[in-house]
Design a protein around this motif. Structure first.
Motif, PDB file in Angstrom:
ATOM      1  N   LYS A   2       1.391  -1.436  -0.052  1.00 44.73           N
ATOM      2  CA  LYS A   2       0.023   0.544  -0.213  1.00 44.73           C
ATOM      3  C   LYS A   2       0.966   1.820   0.089  1.00 44.73           C
ATOM      4  CE  LYS A   2      -4.256  -0.355   0.726  1.00 44.73           C
ATOM      5  NZ  LYS A   2      -5.324   0.037   0.258  1.00 44.73           N
ATOM      6  N   ILE A   3       0.088   1.768  -0.796  1.00 49.63           N
ATOM      7  CA  ILE A   3       1.367   3.555  -0.651  1.00 49.63           C
ATOM      8  C   ILE A   3       0.639   4.817  -0.612  1.00 49.63           C
ATOM      9  CG2 ILE A   3       2.175   5.226  -2.074  1.00 49.63           C
ATOM     10  CD1 ILE A   3       2.891   2.415  -4.098  1.00 49.63           C
ATOM     11  N   MET A   4       0.632   5.800   0.374  1.00 49.04           N
ATOM     12  CA  MET A   4       0.229   6.356   0.857  1.00 49.04           C
ATOM     13  C   MET A   4       1.011   7.688   0.568  1.00 49.04           C
ATOM     14  SD  MET A   4      -1.198   6.390   4.602  1.00 49.04           S
ATOM     15  CE  MET A   4      -0.268   6.193   5.937  1.00 49.04           C
ATOM     16  N   GLN A   5       0.411   8.843  -0.303  1.00 45.11           N
ATOM     17  CA  GLN A   5       1.073   9.755  -1.026  1.00 45.11           C
ATOM     18  C   GLN A   5       0.721  11.597  -0.137  1.00 45.11           C
ATOM     19  OE1 GLN A   5       0.581  10.253  -5.003  1.00 45.11           O
ATOM     20  NE2 GLN A   5       1.273  12.081  -5.319  1.00 45.11           N
ATOM     21  N   LEU A   6       1.847  11.885   0.549  1.00 44.06           N
ATOM     22  CA  LEU A   6       1.488  13.117   1.030  1.00 44.06           C
ATOM     23  C   LEU A   6       2.320  14.103   0.144  1.00 44.06           C
ATOM     24  CD1 LEU A   6       2.244  12.372   5.060  1.00 44.06           C
ATOM     25  CD2 LEU A   6      -0.186  12.157   3.269  1.00 44.06           C
ATOM     26  N   GLY A  12       5.760  22.012  -2.451  1.00 39.83           N
ATOM     27  CA  GLY A  12       4.852  21.163  -3.015  1.00 39.83           C
ATOM     28  C   GLY A  12       5.079  19.525  -3.218  1.00 39.83           C
ATOM     29  N   THR A  13       6.101  19.015  -2.702  1.00 39.60           N
ATOM     30  CA  THR A  13       7.181  17.665  -2.093  1.00 39.60           C
ATOM     31  C   THR A  13       6.177  16.594  -1.775  1.00 39.60           C
ATOM     32  OG1 THR A  13       9.234  18.460  -1.712  1.00 39.60           O
ATOM     33  CG2 THR A  13       9.116  16.209  -1.589  1.00 39.60           C
ATOM     34  N   ASN A  14       6.518  15.301  -3.010  1.00 39.56           N
ATOM     35  CA  ASN A  14       5.375  14.125  -2.823  1.00 39.56           C
ATOM     36  C   ASN A  14       6.399  13.526  -1.891  1.00 39.56           C
ATOM     37  OD1 ASN A  14       3.290  15.327  -4.346  1.00 39.56           O
ATOM     38  ND2 ASN A  14       4.684  13.704  -6.456  1.00 39.56           N
ATOM     39  N   CYS A  15       5.788  13.463  -0.527  1.00 41.13           N
ATOM     40  CA  CYS A  15       6.446  12.392   0.456  1.00 41.13           C
ATOM     41  C   CYS A  15       5.604  10.770   0.437  1.00 41.13           C
ATOM     42  CB  CYS A  15       6.040  12.927   2.225  1.00 41.13           C
ATOM     43  SG  CYS A  15       5.960  11.798   3.426  1.00 41.13           S
ATOM     44  N   TYR A  16       6.589   9.667  -0.242  1.00 37.21           N
ATOM     45  CA  TYR A  16       5.088   8.307   0.105  1.00 37.21           C
ATOM     46  C   TYR A  16       6.125   7.455   1.374  1.00 37.21           C
ATOM     47  CZ  TYR A  16       4.980  10.061  -4.835  1.00 37.21           C
ATOM     48  OH  TYR A  16       4.584  10.644  -5.742  1.00 37.21           O
ATOM     49  N   ALA A  27       8.195   1.995   4.865  1.00 41.57           N
ATOM     50  CA  ALA A  27       9.182   2.627   4.614  1.00 41.57           C
ATOM     51  C   ALA A  27       8.704   4.605   4.018  1.00 41.57           C
ATOM     52  CB  ALA A  27      10.131   2.536   3.676  1.00 41.57           C
ATOM     53  N   VAL A  28       9.553   5.089   4.863  1.00 40.86           N
ATOM     54  CA  VAL A  28       9.060   6.942   4.649  1.00 40.86           C
ATOM     55  C   VAL A  28      10.160   6.982   2.990  1.00 40.86           C
ATOM     56  CG1 VAL A  28       8.706   8.730   5.384  1.00 40.86           C
ATOM     57  CG2 VAL A  28       7.305   7.325   6.363  1.00 40.86           C
ATOM     58  N   ILE A  29       9.355   7.425   2.270  1.00 41.61           N
ATOM     59  CA  ILE A  29      10.233   7.943   0.980  1.00 41.61           C
ATOM     60  C   ILE A  29      10.302   9.275   1.441  1.00 41.61           C
ATOM     61  CG2 ILE A  29      10.981   7.817  -1.235  1.00 41.61           C
ATOM     62  CD1 ILE A  29       9.704   5.008  -0.864  1.00 41.61           C
ATOM     63  N   ASP A  30      11.228  10.296   1.298  1.00 40.68           N
ATOM     64  CA  ASP A  30      11.356  11.734   0.846  1.00 40.68           C
ATOM     65  C   ASP A  30      10.216  12.537   1.942  1.00 40.68           C
ATOM     66  OD1 ASP A  30      13.409  11.253  -0.316  1.00 40.68           O
ATOM     67  OD2 ASP A  30      12.062  11.571  -2.489  1.00 40.68           O
ATOM     68  N   PRO A  31      10.271  12.927   3.251  1.00 41.20           N
ATOM     69  CA  PRO A  31       9.623  13.406   4.332  1.00 41.20           C
ATOM     70  C   PRO A  31      10.218  14.555   4.475  1.00 41.20           C
ATOM     71  CG  PRO A  31      12.064  11.869   5.023  1.00 41.20           C
ATOM     72  CD  PRO A  31      11.836  12.071   3.857  1.00 41.20           C
ATOM     73  N   GLY A 180      10.254  -3.935 -19.435  1.00 39.81           N
ATOM     74  CA  GLY A 180       8.437  -3.566 -18.614  1.00 39.81           C
ATOM     75  C   GLY A 180       7.471  -2.461 -18.143  1.00 39.81           C
ATOM     76  N   ASP A 181       6.905  -1.814 -17.740  1.00 41.45           N
ATOM     77  CA  ASP A 181       6.235  -0.805 -17.521  1.00 41.45           C
ATOM     78  C   ASP A 181       6.735  -0.849 -16.271  1.00 41.45           C
ATOM     79  OD1 ASP A 181       5.370   1.204 -17.557  1.00 41.45           O
ATOM     80  OD2 ASP A 181       3.024   0.293 -17.255  1.00 41.45           O
ATOM     81  N   TYR A 182       6.661   0.317 -15.586  1.00 42.66           N
ATOM     82  CA  TYR A 182       6.159   0.706 -13.621  1.00 42.66           C
ATOM     83  C   TYR A 182       5.571   1.290 -13.489  1.00 42.66           C
ATOM     84  CZ  TYR A 182      10.576  -2.147 -12.892  1.00 42.66           C
ATOM     85  OH  TYR A 182      11.615  -3.204 -12.724  1.00 42.66           O
ATOM     86  N   LYS A 183       4.877   1.720 -12.111  1.00 38.14           N
ATOM     87  CA  LYS A 183       4.319   3.198 -11.995  1.00 38.14           C
ATOM     88  C   LYS A 183       5.330   4.017 -11.934  1.00 38.14           C
ATOM     89  CE  LYS A 183       0.596   0.587 -10.140  1.00 38.14           C
ATOM     90  NZ  LYS A 183      -0.318  -0.341  -8.559  1.00 38.14           N
ATOM     91  N   VAL A 184       5.540   5.664 -12.164  1.00 34.80           N
ATOM     92  CA  VAL A 184       6.069   6.063 -11.964  1.00 34.80           C
ATOM     93  C   VAL A 184       5.476   7.045 -11.565  1.00 34.80           C
ATOM     94  CG1 VAL A 184       7.571   8.183 -12.826  1.00 34.80           C
ATOM     95  CG2 VAL A 184       7.140   6.297 -14.284  1.00 34.80           C
ATOM     96  N   LEU A 185       6.537   7.346  -9.794  1.00 35.66           N
ATOM     97  CA  LEU A 185       5.931   8.525  -8.347  1.00 35.66           C
ATOM     98  C   LEU A 185       6.937   9.370  -8.038  1.00 35.66           C
ATOM     99  CD1 LEU A 185       4.871   4.868  -7.620  1.00 35.66           C
ATOM    100  CD2 LEU A 185       3.732   6.351  -6.282  1.00 35.66           C
ATOM    101  N   PRO A 186       7.157  10.633  -8.521  1.00 37.16           N
ATOM    102  CA  PRO A 186       7.822  11.621  -8.702  1.00 37.16           C
ATOM    103  C   PRO A 186       7.802  12.287  -7.671  1.00 37.16           C
ATOM    104  CG  PRO A 186       6.059  12.204 -10.121  1.00 37.16           C
ATOM    105  CD  PRO A 186       5.726  11.025  -9.515  1.00 37.16           C
ATOM    106  N   GLY A 187       8.916  13.213  -7.433  1.00 38.89           N
ATOM    107  CA  GLY A 187       9.195  13.710  -6.496  1.00 38.89           C
ATOM    108  C   GLY A 187       8.290  15.297  -5.632  1.00 38.89           C
ATOM    109  N   HIS A 188       7.288  15.541  -6.947  1.00 40.78           N
ATOM    110  CA  HIS A 188       7.212  16.520  -7.234  1.00 40.78           C
ATOM    111  C   HIS A 188       5.572  16.563  -8.154  1.00 40.78           C
ATOM    112  CE1 HIS A 188       9.653  19.067  -5.132  1.00 40.78           C
ATOM    113  NE2 HIS A 188       9.915  18.535  -5.946  1.00 40.78           N
ATOM    114  N   GLU A 189       3.971  16.737  -8.145  1.00 40.49           N
ATOM    115  CA  GLU A 189       3.063  16.802  -9.323  1.00 40.49           C
ATOM    116  C   GLU A 189       3.129  15.219  -9.471  1.00 40.49           C
ATOM    117  OE1 GLU A 189       4.423  19.048 -12.175  1.00 40.49           O
ATOM    118  OE2 GLU A 189       4.291  21.241 -11.451  1.00 40.49           O
ATOM    119  N   GLY A 190       2.064  15.449 -10.189  1.00 37.35           N
ATOM    120  CA  GLY A 190       1.439  13.777 -10.712  1.00 37.35           C
ATOM    121  C   GLY A 190       2.184  12.613 -10.958  1.00 37.35           C
ATOM    122  N   THR A 191       1.269  11.140 -11.324  1.00 32.25           N
ATOM    123  CA  THR A 191       2.228   9.943 -10.887  1.00 32.25           C
ATOM    124  C   THR A 191       2.196   9.850 -12.500  1.00 32.25           C
ATOM    125  OG1 THR A 191       0.364   8.751 -10.739  1.00 32.25           O
ATOM    126  CG2 THR A 191       1.587   9.186  -8.644  1.00 32.25           C
TER     127      THR A 191
END
Length: 211
Positions: A2-6, A12-16, A27-31, A180-191
């Motif tokens: 599961k992934i939460m995006q804040l 407007g940094t994406n913390c996951y 794990a918390v990514i980029d707090p 293959g393909d991956y979901k891309v979850l960047p540090g800013h803005e949309g996925t």
């Protein structure tokens, strides 16, 4: 998984927050900021944070790291090439925005291929310099947490200290060539998805000679 995006901080940094529903290990990514919001989400889901993972060490990705580490007892994983950015004196020109920053010593210094495991998941570091020397993409399952390397139809800026557009193109080329393909979850803005970026991202197309 599961992934939460804040969305945190002044830029407007994406913390996951990535976690396993059964073990509740996370794990918390980029707090990047707003530690209280991150810790509230962790408490609401009754999670045990095992790691704080950085994609890179610019101020807008680390301002909440100290408090999250202190409150959770997590281990701090920082890319080797960005250790210098942890020091306050190296945060210029962002010192005014980083007044509350407290430097922490990493528990794990990440290089190409570094792996950490939590909740039955493995996070693998891929060094993707260009935005910063230590910029990294973190792969967990079918997700790429791309920090400020790869955005939706964009890439990170390369005009700050330690940035290098040539290295950025090389890094984008490596991502293009992944199987293959991956979901891309960047540090800013949309996925996005890697499949979408392979056809719609002008910088990635430039990197592989298709533009």
């Amino acid at each position: 998984m599961k992934i939460m995006q804040l969305c945190v901080g002044v830029v407007g940094t994406n913390c996951y927050i990535v976690y396993d529903e059964t073990s509740r290990e996370a794990a918390v990514i980029d707090p990047g900021d707003n530690a209280s919001s991150i810790l509230h989400a962790v408490a609401e889901e009754k999670l045990t944070v095992k790691y704080v993972l950085l994609t890179h060490a610019h101020f807008d990705h680390i301002l909440a790291a100290h408090e999250v580490l202190e409150k959770t007892g997590a281990q701090y994983v920082v890319p080797e090439g960005d250790l210098w950015l942890l020091k306050r004196e190296n945060m210029h020109p962002f010192r005014a925005l980083a007044r509350g920053y407290i430097e922490d010593t990493p528990d794990i210094v990440a290089t190409e291929g570094t792996q950490v495991t939590f909740g039955g998941m493995t996070a693998t570091y891929m060094n993707t310099p260009g935005h910063t020397p230590g910029s990294s993409v973190i792969q967990i399952g079918d997700c790429l947490f791309t920090g400020d390397t790869l955005f939706r139809h964009e890439c990170g800026r390369c005009d700050l200290e330690g940035g290098d557009f040539g290295q950025m193109l090389h890094s984008l080329g490596r991502l293009y060539q992944l199987d293959g393909d991956y979901k891309v979850l960047p540090g800013h803005e949309g996925t996005s998805t890697l499949a979408e970026e392979r056809v719609a991202n002008p910088y990635m197309l430039q990197a592989v000679g298709k533009r």
